[in-house]
Design a protein around this motif. Structure first.
Motif, short mmCIF file in Angstrom:
data_model
loop_
_atom_site.label_atom_id
_atom_site.label_comp_id
_atom_site.label_asym_id
_atom_site.label_seq_id
_atom_site.Cartn_x
_atom_site.Cartn_y
_atom_site.Cartn_z
N UNK A 293 45.34 -27.84 -15.24
CA UNK A 293 45.06 -29.17 -15.78
C UNK A 293 43.83 -29.75 -15.09
N UNK A 294 43.79 -29.64 -13.77
CA UNK A 294 42.65 -30.13 -13.00
C UNK A 294 41.38 -29.35 -13.33
N UNK A 295 41.51 -28.04 -13.46
CA UNK A 295 40.36 -27.18 -13.77
C UNK A 295 39.64 -27.69 -15.02
N UNK A 296 40.40 -27.90 -16.09
CA UNK A 296 39.81 -28.34 -17.34
C UNK A 296 39.43 -29.82 -17.31
N UNK A 297 40.30 -30.66 -16.71
CA UNK A 297 40.03 -32.09 -16.66
C UNK A 297 38.77 -32.43 -15.89
N UNK A 298 38.54 -31.75 -14.76
CA UNK A 298 37.33 -32.01 -13.98
C UNK A 298 36.08 -31.58 -14.73
N UNK A 299 36.17 -30.48 -15.48
CA UNK A 299 35.04 -30.06 -16.31
C UNK A 299 34.68 -31.15 -17.34
N UNK A 300 35.71 -31.81 -17.87
CA UNK A 300 35.49 -32.81 -18.93
C UNK A 300 34.59 -33.94 -18.47
N UNK A 301 34.63 -34.27 -17.18
CA UNK A 301 33.86 -35.41 -16.68
C UNK A 301 32.69 -34.99 -15.80
N UNK A 302 32.42 -33.68 -15.74
CA UNK A 302 31.35 -33.18 -14.89
C UNK A 302 29.98 -33.23 -15.54
N UNK A 303 28.96 -33.44 -14.72
CA UNK A 303 27.55 -33.36 -15.13
C UNK A 303 26.79 -32.65 -14.02
N UNK A 304 25.54 -32.20 -14.29
CA UNK A 304 24.83 -31.36 -13.31
C UNK A 304 24.33 -32.03 -12.04
N UNK A 305 24.44 -33.36 -11.93
CA UNK A 305 23.89 -34.01 -10.74
C UNK A 305 24.89 -35.01 -10.17
#
Length: 419
Positions: A293-305
């Protein structure tokens, strides 16, 4: 030459020839070829299709008729030759068939490599429990090394990634013929039924409610693993379409960022004994599910900087827990709850549900879902929504597992592994 070193080379190359393209094929598919998502799901499903029956088939051959190291070498040479054809394929339909052939050769070598290592270590009086894990860790290091080479040589979006894997696969195939002989053990009685020879008697485990539930959830978690392999690098690379992120390190070296997941995997392996002893097999598997759940959820709000980059890195770190805690604790659950007569077949069934049916389901359903509901008219993907849907999927699985799967922690159950 030292036997353990020779097995370490085997393990390193075994996963090197997979890591050279597994994480970056999506960048090549969507970026260079600009083919569709549903077809990509079908191509990734080839891993699962091959895992459903090929490991069992080659296992029978190695048990009955051919030295394991020779069969292993032949399969890798054929895998390498097949990979050479992929860069020249001009349609997604033909790509599917060539990749399927490649996977039919490669997927059974994963279990064969373990069998070879076990046999050589036991035959030379090594402690397998003590000596095998450090050897196997080099497989993950090989996977990471291949990812880095593909990225740093500028080939994450080119067909040359398959050539890299092909060359080393053929080298590995030839190297396998120099290994100590691993002759057929004829462990299957000659009067065994066809079902026993094929390991089908393990399917009787589905009559047990708890085991049936375990295998069902294994399939669902196997699907989750495919999602991150298929789309992780594509997701990071797609930030390159946004001018403010186009020149960022994460976009240029997305495969290196993704390799943090594999680095984390090697570290969490070391933590598993502590967690298993303290929390028990069920709770460790449950921790794995919430980690997805964390793996996918953190990707959802991630950006490159900035802070967003930290979320992506944290997602990659969490991956080690998500992957290792279920796969290893699940394998131990099978080991401690099944009759020794069908234990190997039961382990094969576990792999069939995760890497076979789970992989096929995850690949096909996600490919169709993304193409139909989360792809814009210009081909761009709605990554924020995609990852949130995947996170919701993992959360539902975790909650259902916590409620439905009954298994009390017994600190002595792990002692059974030693006997």
């Amino acid at each position: 030459m030292n036997l353990k070193f020779r097995l370490t080379v085997l393990s390193f190359l075994q996963f090197f020839v997979w890591g050279a393209w597994l994480i970056t094929i999506g960048v090549y598919w969507f970026g260079t070829k600009q083919w569709g998502g549903e077809e990509f799901g079908k191509v990734f499903a080839t891993l699962g299709i091959a895992s459903i029956f090929m490991p069992a088939l080659t296992g029978i051959i190695a048990d009955r008729w051919m030295n394991a190291e020779r069969l292993y070498g032949i399969l890798h040479i054929l895998y390498g030759i097949t990979l050479f054809f992929l860069p020249s394929v001009t349609s997604p339909e033909n790509f599917f068939w060539v990749m399927l052939i490649a996977m039919l050769f490669y997927m059974p070598t994963i279990s064969l490599s373990n069998s070879i290592a076990y046999y050589v270590l036991k035959n030379n009086n090594y402690d397998v429990v003590k000596e095998f894990p450090p050897i196997r860790v080099w497989g993950t290091i090989g996977f990471i090394a291949a990812m880095w080479i593909t990225n740093l040589t500028g080939n994450k979006d080119s067909g040359f990634q398959f050539d890299i894997a092909a060359v080393f696969a053929i080298i590995l195939g030839i190297y396998a013929f120099t290994l100590p002989k691993c002759p057929p053990q004829n462990l299957i009685p000659k009067d065994a039924t066809l079902a026993e020879k094929l390991g089908f008697n393990a399917f009787s485990l589905f009559k047990d409610y708890k085991m049936a539930l375990f295998f069902l959830f294994s399939m669902f978690l196997g699907a989750a693993l495919q999602l991150t392999n298929m789309y992780g690098d594509v997701f990071l690379s797609d930030f390159g379409k946004i001018p403010e992120y186009a020149e960022s390190f994460m976009v240029k070296r997305s495969t290196i960022i993704m390799s943090i997941s594999q680095i984390s995997e090697t570290l969490f392996i070391l933590a598993i004994p502590f967690f298993l002893k303290k929390y028990g097999i069920k709770n460790v598997m449950l921790i794995s599910m919430f980690a997805w759940v964390l793996r996918f959820g953190l990707f959802a709000f991630g950006v490159p900087v900035g802070f967003g980059l930290g979320l992506i890195v944290l997602s990659c770190i969490v991956y080690g827990m998500a992957f290792d805690f279920f796969n290893i604790s699940g394998s131990l659950f099978v080991e401690t709850t099944t009759d020794y007569k069908i234990r190997s077949s039961a382990q094969g069934l576990f792999m069939m549900m995760t890497n076979g049916f789970g992989a096929v389901m995850g690949s096909l359903v996600s490919g169709w879902l993304i193409q139909k509901y989360f792809t814009l008219p210009n081909g761009d993907k709605m990554w924020h929504e995609i990852w949130l849907v995947f996170a919701a999927y993992a959360l539902v699985i975790a909650i259902l597992f916590a409620i439905m799967f009954k298994h009390k922690h017994n600190p002595e159950e792990l002692q059974e592994i030693k006997h």
